[in-house]
Each structure stands twice: as structure tokens, then as C-alpha cells.
Scaffold this motif. Structure first.
Motif, PDB file in Angstrom:
ATOM      1  N   SER A  87       0.833  -1.204   0.000  1.00 33.82           N
ATOM      2  CA  SER A  87       0.000   0.000   0.000  1.00 33.82           C
ATOM      3  C   SER A  87       0.865   1.250   0.000  1.00 33.82           C
ATOM      4  N   SER A  88       0.415   2.237  -0.778  1.00 34.41           N
ATOM      5  CA  SER A  88       1.104   3.537  -0.847  1.00 34.41           C
ATOM      6  C   SER A  88       0.365   4.601  -0.053  1.00 34.41           C
ATOM      7  N   ASN A  89      -0.479   4.191   0.865  1.00 34.53           N
ATOM      8  CA  ASN A  89      -1.219   5.140   1.702  1.00 34.53           C
ATOM      9  C   ASN A  89      -0.242   5.923   2.568  1.00 34.53           C
ATOM     10  N   PRO A  90      -0.337   7.275   2.565  1.00 29.66           N
ATOM     11  CA  PRO A  90       0.611   8.061   3.374  1.00 29.66           C
ATOM     12  C   PRO A  90       0.492   7.800   4.864  1.00 29.66           C
ATOM     13  N   GLU A  91      -0.675   7.346   5.329  1.00 28.70           N
ATOM     14  CA  GLU A  91      -0.818   7.051   6.748  1.00 28.70           C
ATOM     15  C   GLU A  91      -0.025   5.804   7.150  1.00 28.70           C
ATOM     16  N   LEU A  92       0.315   4.976   6.162  1.00 25.78           N
ATOM     17  CA  LEU A  92       1.059   3.736   6.433  1.00 25.78           C
ATOM     18  C   LEU A  92       2.413   3.768   5.733  1.00 25.78           C
ATOM     19  N   LYS A  93       3.058   4.922   5.799  1.00 29.17           N
ATOM     20  CA  LYS A  93       4.287   5.126   5.033  1.00 29.17           C
ATOM     21  C   LYS A  93       5.387   4.162   5.456  1.00 29.17           C
ATOM     22  N   ASN A  94       5.574   3.975   6.734  1.00 30.20           N
ATOM     23  CA  ASN A  94       6.668   3.126   7.242  1.00 30.20           C
ATOM     24  C   ASN A  94       6.170   1.753   7.702  1.00 30.20           C
ATOM     25  N   GLU A  95       4.978   1.399   7.289  1.00 35.33           N
ATOM     26  CA  GLU A  95       4.388   0.130   7.722  1.00 35.33           C
ATOM     27  C   GLU A  95       4.705  -0.971   6.711  1.00 35.33           C
ATOM     28  N   ILE A  96       5.240  -2.083   7.196  1.00 38.60           N
ATOM     29  CA  ILE A  96       5.482  -3.265   6.358  1.00 38.60           C
ATOM     30  C   ILE A  96       4.327  -4.232   6.583  1.00 38.60           C
ATOM     31  N   ILE A  97       3.508  -4.407   5.582  1.00 41.93           N
ATOM     32  CA  ILE A  97       2.312  -5.256   5.698  1.00 41.93           C
ATOM     33  C   ILE A  97       2.631  -6.606   5.060  1.00 41.93           C
ATOM     34  N   ASP A  98       3.104  -7.508   5.871  1.00 41.05           N
ATOM     35  CA  ASP A  98       3.460  -8.858   5.416  1.00 41.05           C
ATOM     36  C   ASP A  98       3.301  -9.796   6.605  1.00 41.05           C
ATOM     37  N   TYR A  99       2.123 -10.369   6.753  1.00 43.53           N
ATOM     38  CA  TYR A  99       1.789 -11.179   7.917  1.00 43.53           C
ATOM     39  C   TYR A  99       1.521 -12.624   7.504  1.00 43.53           C
ATOM     40  N   ASN A 100       1.878 -13.515   8.409  1.00 41.20           N
ATOM     41  CA  ASN A 100       1.558 -14.935   8.271  1.00 41.20           C
ATOM     42  C   ASN A 100       1.318 -15.465   9.683  1.00 41.20           C
ATOM     43  N   GLU A 101       0.070 -15.556  10.063  1.00 39.33           N
ATOM     44  CA  GLU A 101      -0.303 -15.949  11.422  1.00 39.33           C
ATOM     45  C   GLU A 101      -0.873 -17.355  11.418  1.00 39.33           C
ATOM     46  N   ARG A 102      -0.410 -18.174  12.360  1.00 39.10           N
ATOM     47  CA  ARG A 102      -0.901 -19.542  12.499  1.00 39.10           C
ATOM     48  C   ARG A 102      -1.699 -19.673  13.775  1.00 39.10           C
ATOM     49  N   PHE A 103      -2.855 -20.313  13.671  1.00 50.82           N
ATOM     50  CA  PHE A 103      -3.733 -20.572  14.812  1.00 50.82           C
ATOM     51  C   PHE A 103      -3.980 -22.075  14.873  1.00 50.82           C
ATOM     52  N   THR A 104      -3.605 -22.656  16.014  1.00 48.12           N
ATOM     53  CA  THR A 104      -3.608 -24.115  16.170  1.00 48.12           C
ATOM     54  C   THR A 104      -4.835 -24.554  16.954  1.00 48.12           C
ATOM     55  N   TRP A 105      -5.377 -25.737  16.597  1.00 50.78           N
ATOM     56  CA  TRP A 105      -6.540 -26.263  17.322  1.00 50.78           C
ATOM     57  C   TRP A 105      -6.290 -27.647  17.913  1.00 50.78           C
ATOM     58  N   THR A 106      -5.058 -28.057  18.077  1.00 51.68           N
ATOM     59  CA  THR A 106      -4.773 -29.389  18.649  1.00 51.68           C
ATOM     60  C   THR A 106      -4.982 -29.350  20.162  1.00 51.68           C
ATOM     61  N   TRP A 107      -5.761 -30.349  20.681  1.00 52.43           N
ATOM     62  CA  TRP A 107      -6.772 -31.106  19.957  1.00 52.43           C
ATOM     63  C   TRP A 107      -8.122 -30.969  20.662  1.00 52.43           C
TER      64      TRP A 107
END
Length: 385
Positions: A120-140
Motif C-alpha cells: 500500500s502507498s497510503n501516506p498514513e502507512l508510510k513506514n508500515e510493512i504489511i506482510d503477515y503470516n499468522e498460524r492458529f492451532t486447534w490441537t486437539w
């Protein structure tokens, strides 16, 4: 004095955590690397004097290790169901900016991964790195209702993600798995199907190991275990399709709908199951029709597939070969006179082998009663068969 050099604060420098997104599963990569190392080690032995035998051995080992590798990748793979969409969505709570982002969901047997990536080139998020990979586990365990200490692991990780300030699109996707009531029971059904499938996959791995052991002794038994490996994997595919949830997972966004489809891990398990079953059927057929070629390919002594050996006279062997049933086959008494022993030494005996689970020369015809013998004929005592 050396530790204080260049430090005005007088204590060791502390750097903040450099959080970065995970772009690959380290467990899957580790499994692949381990099997590749094994294959490289076996490939080194190919260029030698006995090249033809080594090529056969390498082809055999490659196929056996490939089946085991695919079993583990199907078990620990995170792509039993996947989906990726491009959306325009709010970024975080408390921030009015919207982003053009790619949202992905990757469902495995034990957890769900949600990815969010944007340039995103939004000026409000100028220094924001938007690259997420979140894992949610359900064991068991499903756990109690809510987000308390006795709730399920998935619910507790969801509440922890809220406190960390995870982006809103990720929480929106995971919320469909957290809710457990009315028609929203996706998390419960995926957890249940993952539980049964992972049991079947571990059982398939055990039968694969047993097949490797039996391939060095009685090959047809190894074929039976390999066939069981394939059937267990196909059963895991069937359970995932039937048990996962009665209605498809559909997550709406602004003008876009996120709908899952079967992913790489699902199809790896399916193809590997078919490969195992076809290989097992081929081994069983070759054991009946072309056993010499089969045992040569596996580099195993053919005599290991026989339970016992009988020494018959030419007349007795002819009865078996021509499928004739005769009741007048003379029995050799337990004790013989001197004249009979001398006459018995002049008879040429033919060794007949009985295979495991089958009888050679038997084609749905009753065999004559066995000929009991006290011991192997004396003129064959020192003969190596």
C-alpha cells in the motif's frame, strides 16, 4: 572495561525484535531436506563397476523413500484447503486507512494459517510493512465456551492475537473458526476431521516402515503393507471430505468472497495413496507370475519366500505337475530294512518348494495326501539346494 566500550548507557545494547513474516514451513522444509540428503547419499554409489545393479537399487530406494516423504508431507502439510483473494479492506483497529491486500488461508490437519500482504502507498502507512503470516492451532481439545483458561487452544490464540494488535482482516477470517454455535462450527468440524486424518496418516507411516522391513525378507508381505499404506491415505482423503463441515467455508469481504478449495497437501495424499496401491498390486501380481524378476529387482534371495521343501520321486512330482489326484502313492515307512534303504539310495529325488500362502502346481485341484518322511534321503544330505 571491554563491555562498556562504545556504550554510553553502561550496559549491553538491547535491540528490539525484528519481526518478519514466515514464507515457508520450516518443518516441511526439514523433512524434504532430510530425504534429499538420503537420496544424494545413495546416488553417489551409482557410478561404480556394478552400475546396472546400483541403478536398480537406486530406483527401488527412490520409490520407497518418495512414498515415505509424501506421507509425511501430507501429514504435516498446511495446504489441505487453500484460498487467496485480492480485497480492499481496513487495516487495523484505530487506523482509518484502507489497504489493497492479498488475503490467503491455508488449512492443515492441525492448524490454519492466514496471510496478509500489501504494498500500500497510503501516506498514513508510510513506514508500515504489511506482510503477515499468522498460524492458529486447534490441537486437539475443543475446550469450554469462551476465551478463558479452560477454552480451546484456538480460542486462546485468537484472544492473544487481538491483544497483540493483529490486523483486522486476519481476525475476521479466524473468527469464522473460533465461533462455535448455531451454523458456525467450522473450527469444530475441521478440528475433528484433522484429528481422524492425522491418526490415519501416522498409521500409514507405520505400515510404510513395516513394508521397508518386509521388502528385505518376504516381498509379497511388504506389498500387502504397502497396499495398506495407500488405502489408509485414501481413507484420510475420504474422511476429510466427509467430516470437515456440512457446508462450505465462505468468508465475505467487500465485493469479494473467500472460498476454499482442496490444496496441494490433499492432492499429494491422494496421488501417493494411488501410487502405493498400484505398486502393491504390481508386486503381488509379479510375485505370482514373475517372481524371479521381482526378487532380482529387490536383490533378495528367492528362497526366502518358501515355507518348506519336499523331496519327491519323479512319479510323485509328475502327479503334482499334471494336477492328477492319485490315492496309490506309496508311503515310505518310518523304518526301512537294509534292502529297502539300498533301493532308496538309487532313486533320484526332486526338490519341490512350497511358497508362503500358496502351493506350487496347485490350480484349484485337491492335492494328494503328503508323503511323510523320516528325514532327507541320505544321498541328498550334503547336497546344497
Amino acid at each position: 572495561m571491554w563491555f562498556s566500550l562504545g556504550r554510553s548507557e553502561g550496559f549491553p545494547t538491547q535491540y528490539p525484535a525484528n519481526a518478519s513474516a514466515v514464507h515457508f514451513d520450516t518443518l516441511e522444509v526439514g523433512i524434504i531436506v532430510a530425504f534429499v540428503i538420503l537420496m544424494i547419499c545413495f546416488a553417489i554409489s551409482i557410478p561404480s563397476t556394478n552400475r546396472k545393479t546400483n541403478i536398480h537399487a537406486y530406483a527401488r530406494i527412490f520409490l520407497q523413500l518418495l512414498i515415505g516423504l509424501l506421507v509425511l508431507l501430507g501429514n504435516f502439510g498446511q495446504d489441505w484447503e487453500t484460498a487467496v483473494v485480492q480485497v480492499k479492506t481496513p487495516y487495523k483497529a484505530g487506523i482509518a486507512a484502507e489497504i489493497e491486500a492479498s488475503i490467503g488461508i491455508h488449512i492443515g490437519l492441525r492448524s490454519v494459517n492466514v496471510t496478509l500482504k500489501s504494498n500500500s502507498s497510503n501516506p498514513e502507512l508510510k513506514n508500515e510493512i504489511i506482510d503477515y503470516n499468522e498460524r492458529f492451532t486447534w490441537t486437539w481439545d475443543q475446550g469450554n465456551f469462551g476465551f478463558g483458561p479452560f477454552a480451546g487452544r484456538l480460542q486462546q490464540e485468537f484472544r492473544a492475537a487481538q491483544l497483540r494488535g493483529v490486523p483486522t482482516p486476519i481476525l475476521w477470517v479466524v473468527d469464522y473458526f473460533v465461533i462455535d454455535g448455531e451454523g458456525f462450527r467450522y473450527g469444530r468440524f475441521y478440528r475433528t476431521s484433522g484429528w481422524y486424518c492425522h491418526i490415519l496418516m501416522w498409521t500409514a507411516f507405520a505400515t510404510w516402515l513395516l513394508a521397508l522391513i518386509l521388502f528385505r525378507s518376504v516381498i509379497v508381505y511388504g506389498g500387502y503393507c504397502l497396499g495398506m499404506t495407500g488405502l489408509l491415505q485414501l481413507a484420510a482423503n475420504l474422511l476429510w471430505v466427509v467430516v470437515k463441515n456440512p457446508s462450505p467455508l465462505v468468508i465475505p469481504f467487500d465485493g469479494v468472497i473467500l472460498t476454499t478449495a482442496y490444496g496441494v497437501s490433499f492432492w499429494i495424499t491422494f496421488v501417493n495413496g494411488l501410487l502405493s496401491v498400484i505398486s502393491a498390486i504390481s508386486i503381488i501380481i509379479m510375485d505370482q507370475k514373475y517372481d524371479d524378476l521381482l526378487y532380482t529387482f529387490f536383490d533378495v534371495d528367492p528362497l526366502t519366500s518358501f515355507d518348506e521343501i519336499s523331496y519327491l520321486t519323479p512319479e510323485e512330482e509328475s502327479v503334482l505337475r499334471h494336477k492328477e489326484v492319485r490315492q496309490d502313492i506309496p508311503l515310505i515307512p518310518m523304518r526301512q530294512s537294509v534292502e529297502e534303504e539300498e533301493e532308496d539310495q538309487n532313486v533320484e529325488y526332486i526338490p519341490v518348494y512350497k511358497k508362503r500362502g500358496t502351493v506350487r502346481y496347485r490350480h484349484h485341484v485337491a492335492l494328494p495326501p503328503p508323503v511323510p518322511r523320516e528325514k532327507k534321503p541320505r544321498h541328498l544330505m550334503n547336497q546344497v539346494v
